[in-house]
Motif scaffolding. Structure first.
Motif, PDB file in Angstrom:
ATOM      1  N   ASP A  71       0.815  -1.214   0.000  1.00 24.19           N
ATOM      2  CA  ASP A  71       0.000   0.000   0.000  1.00 24.19           C
ATOM      3  C   ASP A  71       0.849   1.264   0.000  1.00 24.19           C
ATOM      4  N   LEU A  72       1.652   1.411  -1.049  1.00 23.93           N
ATOM      5  CA  LEU A  72       2.521   2.582  -1.136  1.00 23.93           C
ATOM      6  C   LEU A  72       1.727   3.873  -1.252  1.00 23.93           C
ATOM      7  N   HIS A  73       0.661   3.863  -2.069  1.00 25.05           N
ATOM      8  CA  HIS A  73      -0.115   5.089  -2.315  1.00 25.05           C
ATOM      9  C   HIS A  73       0.854   6.257  -2.515  1.00 25.05           C
ATOM     10  N   LEU A  74       1.821   6.058  -3.393  1.00 19.56           N
ATOM     11  CA  LEU A  74       2.981   6.935  -3.450  1.00 19.56           C
ATOM     12  C   LEU A  74       2.674   8.257  -4.160  1.00 19.56           C
ATOM     13  N   GLY A 100       0.538  -4.624  -3.479  1.00 20.85           N
ATOM     14  CA  GLY A 100      -0.518  -3.825  -4.076  1.00 20.85           C
ATOM     15  C   GLY A 100      -0.651  -2.383  -3.636  1.00 20.85           C
ATOM     16  N   ASP A 101      -1.505  -1.657  -4.387  1.00 19.02           N
ATOM     17  CA  ASP A 101      -1.786  -0.236  -4.186  1.00 19.02           C
ATOM     18  C   ASP A 101      -0.522   0.611  -4.282  1.00 19.02           C
ATOM     19  N   LEU A 102       0.088   0.572  -5.459  1.00 20.00           N
ATOM     20  CA  LEU A 102       1.290   1.372  -5.681  1.00 20.00           C
ATOM     21  C   LEU A 102       0.950   2.848  -5.824  1.00 20.00           C
ATOM     22  N   VAL A 103      -0.118   3.149  -6.557  1.00 20.76           N
ATOM     23  CA  VAL A 103      -0.481   4.544  -6.828  1.00 20.76           C
ATOM     24  C   VAL A 103      -1.982   4.732  -6.659  1.00 20.76           C
ATOM     25  N   ASP A 104      -2.383   5.999  -6.493  1.00 19.42           N
ATOM     26  CA  ASP A 104      -3.801   6.357  -6.449  1.00 19.42           C
ATOM     27  C   ASP A 104      -4.288   6.912  -7.775  1.00 19.42           C
ATOM     28  N   TRP A 134      -6.555   0.109  -5.630  1.00 19.29           N
ATOM     29  CA  TRP A 134      -6.287   1.471  -6.078  1.00 19.29           C
ATOM     30  C   TRP A 134      -5.520   1.499  -7.398  1.00 19.29           C
ATOM     31  N   ASP A 135      -4.727   0.490  -7.679  1.00 24.62           N
ATOM     32  CA  ASP A 135      -4.063   0.402  -8.983  1.00 24.62           C
ATOM     33  C   ASP A 135      -5.108   0.272 -10.094  1.00 24.62           C
ATOM     34  N   HIS A 136      -6.159  -0.500  -9.817  1.00 26.29           N
ATOM     35  CA  HIS A 136      -7.226  -0.639 -10.807  1.00 26.29           C
ATOM     36  C   HIS A 136      -8.072   0.632 -10.900  1.00 26.29           C
ATOM     37  N   ARG A 137      -8.169   1.391  -9.827  1.00 24.33           N
ATOM     38  CA  ARG A 137      -8.856   2.682  -9.912  1.00 24.33           C
ATOM     39  C   ARG A 137      -8.061   3.667 -10.768  1.00 24.33           C
ATOM     40  N   MET A 271       2.431   1.215   3.860  1.00 22.01           N
ATOM     41  CA  MET A 271       3.283   2.401   3.943  1.00 22.01           C
ATOM     42  C   MET A 271       2.498   3.700   3.853  1.00 22.01           C
ATOM     43  N   GLY A 272       1.499   3.737   2.976  1.00 17.51           N
ATOM     44  CA  GLY A 272       0.823   4.985   2.666  1.00 17.51           C
ATOM     45  C   GLY A 272      -0.513   5.138   3.351  1.00 17.51           C
ATOM     46  N   MET A 273      -1.289   6.075   2.824  1.00 15.80           N
ATOM     47  CA  MET A 273      -2.597   6.401   3.381  1.00 15.80           C
ATOM     48  C   MET A 273      -3.582   6.601   2.244  1.00 15.80           C
ATOM     49  N   SER A 274      -4.856   6.382   2.545  1.00 16.29           N
ATOM     50  CA  SER A 274      -5.897   6.676   1.569  1.00 16.29           C
ATOM     51  C   SER A 274      -7.017   7.445   2.244  1.00 16.29           C
ATOM     52  N   HIS A 275      -7.691   8.249   1.460  1.00 19.25           N
ATOM     53  CA  HIS A 275      -8.819   9.087   1.896  1.00 19.25           C
ATOM     54  C   HIS A 275      -8.363  10.252   2.791  1.00 19.25           C
TER      55      HIS A 275
END
Length: 302
Positions: A71-74, A100-104, A134-137, A271-275
């Protein structure tokens, strides 16, 4: 009568003073929590260490050290991500995986590729990723997500496993590395993921979310499953733990090590955050997982 009025007045003033004091204390606590959650914890790094002891692990893979990020959400390479790179460079793992969840958003691709490049250089070993929701978003069509995966592999040399598996060889033995596509949005295909994997094999499974845990526990080869997605709840409260987790299991698999049947599952806090850009009592996590073989009559986890 006058005494009663004066007494009542003093009591009212005492209550007012107590209320003001309580409000001041609560305000101070709220302010400290806000500083901790928004300004401090998101930039820290919790380096967790875990040893998995398995009777099914081939002897050649005894001592294999895996780094898991999730969950990088980089958005940019902040202090926590730079520290993760430094830790990986210092510790010399055998394999690095990102669940998973490399980018938003697509515009974050350049920063993500820069981080992956630095991480791979620091590790000096294979880096493998699986897709998250989030990668698919960010890349909502089959063509766009395929192009993104191709770019990761071609430009950085990082392997993407999406409903695929590869065989790892070490000291004359072999094990399987299985990667599912995102199960949270229903992209995971377990039959495709395990195609050609013998039931008697030791398979290390990478998946983004806990959504497929019960199904994975029915796969005989799935000995250890690594996941993320939950962010550990992202906000945790004392004595309560995670307040909310976006999962059909609720907070059941918020973070940590679990066992279903003969399968062990580890959920990384990410690692990251969402919302919301907040982490409270839940620092970004990098996990070292060391695999150790044992006899069948010994413990399956340690």
């Amino acid at each position: 009568m006058l005494r009663d009025v004066l007494t009542g007045g003093r009591q009212a003033m005492s209550r007012e003073t107590a209320l003001k004091a309580a409000a001041t204390v609560l305000g101070a606590i709220a302010g400290a929590a806000a500083v901790e959650g928004f300004l401090r914890e998101p930039f820290q790094l919790d380096v967790a260490r875990l040893t998995i002891v398995s009777p099914w692990l081939p002897a050649g893979f005894d001592g294999l050290k895996i780094v898991q990020l999730s969950d990088l959400h980089l958005h940019h390479i902040s202090r926590a991500y730079r520290r993760a790179i430094d830790v990986v460079r210092r510790e010399h793992p055998s394999l690095v995986v990102i669940t998973g969840d490399l980018v938003d958003r697509p515009e974050q691709a350049a920063a993500c590729l820069a981080f992956l490049s630095q991480l791979r250089g620091a590790a000096g070993v294979p880096v493998v990723v699986v897709p998250g929701n989030w990668d698919h978003r960010a890349f909502p069509t089959k063509q766009s997500i395929a192009a993104w995966h191709k770019r990761i592999q071609a430009e950085i040399g990082v392997r993407v496993l999406a409903n695929q598996n590869v065989v790892l060889h070490r000291h004359g033995d072999r094990m399987w590395l299985v990667g599912t596509d995102d199960p949270y949005f229903g992209h995971a295909d377990l039959d495709a993921s395990f195609k050609g994997v013998p039931d008697t094999a030791f398979a290390l499974v990478l998946t983004h979310a806990p959504e497929a845990f019960e199904e994975l526990a029915q796969r005989p080869a799935a000995r250890l499953v690594l996941a993320g997605h939950t962010h550990g709840g992202q906000v945790r409260l004392p004595f309560i733990g995670a307040v909310r987790v976006p999962s059909r299991y609720g907070t059941r698999f918020a973070r940590g090590l679990f066992k279903l049947g003969n399968t062990l599952f580890y959920v990384n806090a990410g690692m990251g955050m969402s919302h919301l850009p907040i982490r409270f009592l839940c620092q970004p996590e990098l996990t070292f997982i060391t695999l150790t073989s044992c006899r069948l009559d010994e413990s399956t986890a340690g």
